[in-house]
Design an enzyme around this catalytic site. Structure first.
Site, PDB file in Angstrom:
ATOM      1  N   TYR A 271       0.825  -1.211   0.000  1.00  0.00           N
ATOM      2  CA  TYR A 271       0.000   0.000   0.000  1.00  0.00           C
ATOM      3  C   TYR A 271       0.859   1.260   0.000  1.00  0.00           C
ATOM      4  O   TYR A 271       0.431   2.304  -0.484  1.00  0.00           O
ATOM      5  CB  TYR A 271      -0.903   0.040   1.238  1.00  0.00           C
ATOM      6  CG  TYR A 271      -2.207  -0.705   1.113  1.00  0.00           C
ATOM      7  CD1 TYR A 271      -2.238  -2.064   0.845  1.00  0.00           C
ATOM      8  CD2 TYR A 271      -3.423  -0.038   1.286  1.00  0.00           C
ATOM      9  CE1 TYR A 271      -3.432  -2.742   0.757  1.00  0.00           C
ATOM     10  CE2 TYR A 271      -4.618  -0.712   1.196  1.00  0.00           C
ATOM     11  CZ  TYR A 271      -4.628  -2.060   0.934  1.00  0.00           C
ATOM     12  OH  TYR A 271      -5.812  -2.738   0.840  1.00  0.00           O
TER      13      TYR A 271
ATOM     14  N   ASP B 280     -12.288  -9.044   4.589  1.00  0.00           N
ATOM     15  CA  ASP B 280     -13.572  -9.066   3.881  1.00  0.00           C
ATOM     16  C   ASP B 280     -14.157 -10.480   3.914  1.00  0.00           C
ATOM     17  O   ASP B 280     -15.351 -10.675   4.148  1.00  0.00           O
ATOM     18  CB  ASP B 280     -13.408  -8.615   2.413  1.00  0.00           C
ATOM     19  CG  ASP B 280     -13.661  -7.126   2.214  1.00  0.00           C
ATOM     20  OD1 ASP B 280     -13.334  -6.347   3.137  1.00  0.00           O
ATOM     21  OD2 ASP B 280     -14.183  -6.739   1.144  1.00  0.00           O
TER      22      ASP B 280
ATOM     23  N   ASP C   9      -6.278  -6.946   4.258  1.00  0.00           N
ATOM     24  CA  ASP C   9      -7.420  -6.319   3.587  1.00  0.00           C
ATOM     25  C   ASP C   9      -8.332  -7.393   3.008  1.00  0.00           C
ATOM     26  O   ASP C   9      -9.549  -7.377   3.208  1.00  0.00           O
ATOM     27  CB  ASP C   9      -6.916  -5.390   2.477  1.00  0.00           C
ATOM     28  CG  ASP C   9      -8.054  -4.762   1.687  1.00  0.00           C
ATOM     29  OD1 ASP C   9      -9.003  -4.272   2.329  1.00  0.00           O
ATOM     30  OD2 ASP C   9      -7.998  -4.775   0.442  1.00  0.00           O
TER      31      ASP C   9
HETATM   32  C1  IPM Z   1     -10.336  -1.226   4.092  1.00  0.00           C
HETATM   33  C2  IPM Z   1     -10.577  -0.628   2.732  1.00  0.00           C
HETATM   34  C3  IPM Z   1      -9.408   0.287   2.389  1.00  0.00           C
HETATM   35  C4  IPM Z   1      -8.153  -0.552   2.384  1.00  0.00           C
HETATM   36  C5  IPM Z   1      -9.570   1.045   1.051  1.00  0.00           C
HETATM   37  C6  IPM Z   1     -10.816   1.890   1.050  1.00  0.00           C
HETATM   38  C7  IPM Z   1      -8.360   1.868   0.726  1.00  0.00           C
HETATM   39  O1  IPM Z   1     -10.760  -1.632   1.787  1.00  0.00           O
HETATM   40  O2  IPM Z   1     -10.241  -0.451   5.068  1.00  0.00           O
HETATM   41  O3  IPM Z   1     -10.265  -2.447   4.196  1.00  0.00           O
HETATM   42  O4  IPM Z   1      -7.845  -1.220   1.379  1.00  0.00           O
HETATM   43  O5  IPM Z   1      -7.455  -0.558   3.401  1.00  0.00           O
HETATM   44 MG    MG Z   2     -10.861  -3.583   2.623  1.00  0.00          MG
END
Ligand code: IPM
Ligand code: MG
Length: 360
Positions: free
Chosen positions: A142, A251, A247
């Site tokens: 990132y 999810d 990340d």
């Molecule tokens: C998260 C989101 C962020 C990330 C995005 C919006 C940049 O997906 O907080 O998980 O990738 O960290």
């Molecule tokens: Mg995310």
């Protein structure tokens, strides 16, 4: 107690979920006799529209001067045409970096009331899902060099992933510290069969593990971890991993608990520095302004803020108990509804939790 809280509503559903989170914060203030002063500031698309930058200097200053930062969500199709550096997401990354919040705590907890909303087979969900992902938040791919160049008549893009021993070490300590207060197990997730950053990660993790002999420790490859999260989530207690793996896995982890809309997060840096608290979901532009969003992830982020940055564990417990009581009463928003539920709106959900906090 008197506390200063920076409030960043952001984009999409951000403003409406924040409204409900602040309603619950008000309820905590009244119920426990605190005084919370909130300062609103702009982030993401809202900031781009108002002042032409996703993270105005004033926003970072307001956040740094506060005891904690509460954030809704950023991003949306309106700003997707912008170059990477000018996008709303860049504001969020800049804020995380500016606050130095390297440790992102994302719980994956299946509330028994929401078992019907989990896409997992009932017997797998019944074994229980209750783990914490500790995601490294301000390093790795990132924050490495990003570039797109012309080479040999075509575009070539590069994203650099870099980790230092000290970056790995400090996040591993957070994970082991959390495991000591939980069920005493850490799973460190990497791709050590391919990546140098992961091989360094694994070496450092092994070293740190030796300092916590009472905590069970294992390494797991990220592809296997993705599989194990749906196959046997009950095996996990604390999962620690680098930024991008975290990340993706969070999810996945959130979905098996019923809905990503339920999951809060805490991002922490140096002791005493303001933490950043936000739901893990995005700005959901498709449902923005329709009173359909789930405010629970943001409300539970208020709970984490009370616990981790404001030193108010009793108040945090009250917020969590209120959410459970409201779920128990059968209320849920559409994203978390099972086949037999009649969903309620964002505001009704928020009002119900605030009322339950008042009765705590
Ligand atoms: C998260 C989101 C962020 C990330 C995005 C919006 C940049 O997906 O907080 O998980 O990738 O960290
Ligand atoms: Mg995310």
């Amino acid at each position: 107690m008197q506390k200063n809280i920076a409030v960043l509503r952001g984009d999409g559903i951000g403003p409406e979920i924040m409204e409900e989170a602040l309603r619950c914060l008000d309820a905590v203030e009244r119920r426990f006799g605190h005084s919370f002063a909130t300062s609103e500031a702009l982030l993401g698309g809202a900031a781009i529209d108002a002042v032409g930058a996703p993270l105005p200097a004033e926003t970072l200053a307001v956040c740094k001067a506060s005891d904690a930062v509460l954030l809704g969500a950023v991003g949306g199709p309106k700003w997707e045409h912008l170059p990477g550096d000018a996008r709303p997401e860049k504001g969020l990354l800049g804020l995380r970096q500016g606050l130095g919040v390297y440790a992102n705590l994302r719980p994956a907890t299946l509330f028994p009331q929401l078992a019907a909303a989990s896409p997992l087979r009932a017997d797998i969900a019944a074994a229980g899902i209750d783990f914490l992902v500790v995601r490294e938040l301000i390093g790795g791919i990132y924050f490495g060099v990003h570039k797109t160049e012309e080479k040999g008549g075509q575009q070539v893009a590069t994203d650099v992933m870099e980790y230092s021993e000290s970056e790995i070490e400090r996040i591993l300590h957070v994970a082991f510290g959390a495991a000591q207060k939980r069920r005493g197990k850490v799973t460190s997730v990497d791709k050590a069969n391919v990546l140098d950053t992961s091989r360094l990660w694994r070496a450092v993790a092994g070293r740190v593990a030796q300092q916590y002999p009472s905590v069970e420790f294992e390494n797991m490859l990220v592809d296997n971890a993705a599989m194990q999260i749906v196959k046997n989530p009950a095996q996990f207690d604390v999962v620690v991993t680098e930024n991008m793996f975290g990340d993706i896995l969070t999810d996945e982890a959130s979905m098996i608990t019923g809905s990503i809309g339920m999951i809060p997060s805490a991002s922490l840096g140096a002791p005493g520095a303001p933490g950043l608290f936000e739901p893990i979901h995005g700005s959901a532009p498709d449902i923005a302004g329709k009173n359909l969003a789930n405010p629970v992830g943001t409300i539970l982020s208020v709970g984490m803020m009370l616990r981790y940055s404001l030193g108010m564990p009793t108040e945090a417990d009250a917020v969590e108990a209120a959410v459970l009581a409201v779920l128990e009463s059968g209320l849920r928003t559409a994203d978390a509804a099972g086949p037999d539920d009649v969903p309620v709106g964002c505001e009704e959900m928020g009002r119900a939790v605030a009322a339950a906090i008042g009765k705590a």
